[in-house]
Design an enzyme around this catalytic site. Structure first.
Site, PDB file in Angstrom:
ATOM      1  N   SER A 230       0.802  -1.220   0.000  1.00 22.96           N
ATOM      2  CA  SER A 230       0.000   0.000   0.000  1.00 22.96           C
ATOM      3  C   SER A 230       0.837   1.275   0.000  1.00 22.96           C
ATOM      4  O   SER A 230       0.301   2.364  -0.162  1.00 22.96           O
ATOM      5  CB  SER A 230      -0.960   0.012   1.201  1.00 22.96           C
ATOM      6  OG  SER A 230      -0.213  -0.006   2.406  1.00 22.96           O
ATOM      7  N   GLY A 231       2.136   1.149   0.164  1.00 21.45           N
ATOM      8  CA  GLY A 231       2.999   2.335   0.117  1.00 21.45           C
ATOM      9  C   GLY A 231       3.258   2.771  -1.315  1.00 21.45           C
ATOM     10  O   GLY A 231       2.828   2.121  -2.275  1.00 21.45           O
TER      11      GLY A 231
ATOM     12  N   THR B 167       6.142   2.903  -2.969  1.00 17.87           N
ATOM     13  CA  THR B 167       7.021   1.974  -3.679  1.00 17.87           C
ATOM     14  C   THR B 167       6.291   0.668  -3.973  1.00 17.87           C
ATOM     15  O   THR B 167       6.435   0.096  -5.051  1.00 17.87           O
ATOM     16  CB  THR B 167       8.279   1.688  -2.826  1.00 17.87           C
ATOM     17  OG1 THR B 167       8.934   2.924  -2.565  1.00 17.87           O
ATOM     18  CG2 THR B 167       9.231   0.768  -3.555  1.00 17.87           C
TER      19      THR B 167
ATOM     20  N   CYS C 191      17.488   5.266  -3.062  1.00 15.54           N
ATOM     21  CA  CYS C 191      17.322   6.192  -4.187  1.00 15.54           C
ATOM     22  C   CYS C 191      18.484   7.173  -4.283  1.00 15.54           C
ATOM     23  O   CYS C 191      19.122   7.312  -5.338  1.00 15.54           O
ATOM     24  CB  CYS C 191      15.990   6.912  -4.093  1.00 15.54           C
ATOM     25  SG  CYS C 191      15.675   7.733  -2.507  1.00 15.54           S
TER      26      CYS C 191
ATOM     27  N   ASN D  68      12.900   8.579  -8.179  1.00 10.67           N
ATOM     28  CA  ASN D  68      13.196   7.870  -6.933  1.00 10.67           C
ATOM     29  C   ASN D  68      12.330   6.635  -6.742  1.00 10.67           C
ATOM     30  O   ASN D  68      12.737   5.679  -6.082  1.00 10.67           O
ATOM     31  CB  ASN D  68      13.016   8.799  -5.726  1.00 10.67           C
ATOM     32  CG  ASN D  68      11.625   9.376  -5.652  1.00 10.67           C
ATOM     33  OD1 ASN D  68      11.171  10.027  -6.595  1.00 10.67           O
ATOM     34  ND2 ASN D  68      10.941   9.161  -4.552  1.00 10.67           N
TER      35      ASN D  68
END
Lengths: 345, 56
Positions: free
Chosen positions: A12-13, A15, A148, A312
């Site tokens: 759910s983030g 990334t 990143c 990123n």
């Protein structure tokens, strides 16, 4: 031909969402499960609206994670440090996107990320920058996808190291975007506070400098600013050479290092509006653009300014993780990562 | 078609068509604008740069 099943822990983030997007578009992968404690049983597309129509999957609780071929862990630092032995039982290949297994040296890992219960596993991980570790990555089962800022810094500096062009002390100035702070809100990320800032949020030290030092053997000083971007980051690295250097020397070095790389482009142009690496050109892509400038001061040393720009969320996280996985599993390295970006953005 | 090194970045420049003396071509690597001083063998020099505003 059977598809390879890939699941995402921490789906759910931001990334995690990028990983899900890349898995859905990958010619060799099918989505297994996406876990989330906070979004359990809710649709993936409700959290990641760009995936409407691409998947009707729902998030599952991490305890319900099933065996899979590939497991991407897009969790906050600290989670896989504890959980890796269990997660390893569930997958043939684990690509960890946190910082928990990026540093080889147990002492350094604990210095930068706190107490580590599984330091014996550090040496089993391949550091996830394919441009430096491609051969080790083939058939790897554990990959620590690089940070990143670290990826951008390493790729900017690697040609200088490989061709032994500069002295060992370098200073990195990093400008980074709001998505690098993750999906969780804070007072500092509140729009009224975050918008239009040029905020030195890590003025003298950042955890990613440990990765850059590990991979370049340079002494790295770093300053990170939060600026007005949603995606992307820009690195400007200042190093010095005792010898006189010309731009042609740098062209030769950067071309020599990256000439055959599918995702690193040398950007230094005499004309046009984009003469040096620019993050927005890389948005949504897995490219890292690198460039340079030479300042021959005439007083016995030369300043080399190296630039790097990337997304990123992509080359700095999910895209690079998929690139690493492609190599580990023997897929074409660019599979699922061919997007060229947009212009204008 | 003959090739020549870019005088700015040393990349190999190979025009895809017959060029003539005085023609301006650009380097695919560094973007430098190059004047054809001689077509055969190919001889290139960086063309004088016009001051241009590129956004600042």
């Amino acid at each position: 031909m059977a598809m390879t099943r890939a699941s995402v822990v921490g789906g759910s983030g931001y990334t995690g969402g990028e990983l899900l997007r890349l898995i859905e578009g990958h010619p060799e992968l099918e989505l297994g499960q996406a876990t989330s404690r906070s979004k359990e049983r809710r649709t993936v597309a409700n959290t990641h609206p760009n995936l409407r129509g691409a998947t009707d999957e729902r998030f599952v609780h991490p305890d319900d994670l099933e065996p899979t071929d590939v497991l991407f862990t897009a969790t906050p630092h600290g989670y896989t440090k504890e959980q890796l032995p269990e997660l390893q039982e569930l997958a043939d290949v684990v690509v960890d996107l946190s910082g928990d297994y990026r540093l080889d040296d147990p002492a350094a890992a604990e210095e930068w990320y706190g107490e580590h219960p599984n330091t014996e596993l550090l040496e089993e991980f391949v550091y996830g920058v394919p441009e430096l570790h491609r051969e080790e990555m083939k058939d790897a089962e554990l990959i620590a996808s690089a940070g990143c800022n670290a990826t951008a810094g390493i790729l900017a500096l690697h040609p200088l190291v490989e061709h032994d062009l500069v002295d060992p002390r370098v200073v990195l100035d990093v400008k980074t975007s709001s998505s690098a702070g993750g999906a969780a809100a804070s007072t500092a990320s509140h729009h009224a506070e975050r918008s239009r800032v040029v905020r030195p949020y890590a003025p003298t030290s950042h955890r990613h400098q440990a990765e850059i030092e590990q991979e370049t053997n340079l002494d790295v000083d770093i300053t990170v600013h939060a600026i007005e971007m949603v995606r992307g980051l820009s690195v400007t690295a200042h190093s010095y050479a005792s010898d006189s250097l010309e731009e042609k020397d740098l062209y030769k070095a950067y071309r020599g290092t990256y000439g055959d790389e599918p995702f690193v482009r040398v950007v230094k142009s005499r004309r046009g509006s984009y003469r040096y690496p620019e993050p927005k050109v890389t948005e949504g892509t897995n490219y890292a653009d690198v460039g340079f400038a030479v300042d021959d001061t005439g007083d016995g040393f030369t300043r080399v300014v190296s630039f790097s720009a990337l997304d990123n969320m992509m080359k700095g996280a999910a895209g690079q993780a998929v690139q690493c996985m492609n190599i580990a599993l023997g897929f074409p390295e660019t599979a699922g990562l061919e997007f060229q970006g947009m212009h204008p953005v | 078609m003959s090739t020549a090194e870019c005088p700015v970045c040393d990349a190999e420049v190979e025009p895809a068509w017959e060029v003539e003396r005085g023609e301006i071509i650009d380097c695919g690597d560094c973007g430098a604008e190059l004047e054809v001083m001689d077509a055969d063998p190919l001889d290139l020099e960086e063309a004088p740069e016009l001051e241009e505003d590129w956004g600042e």
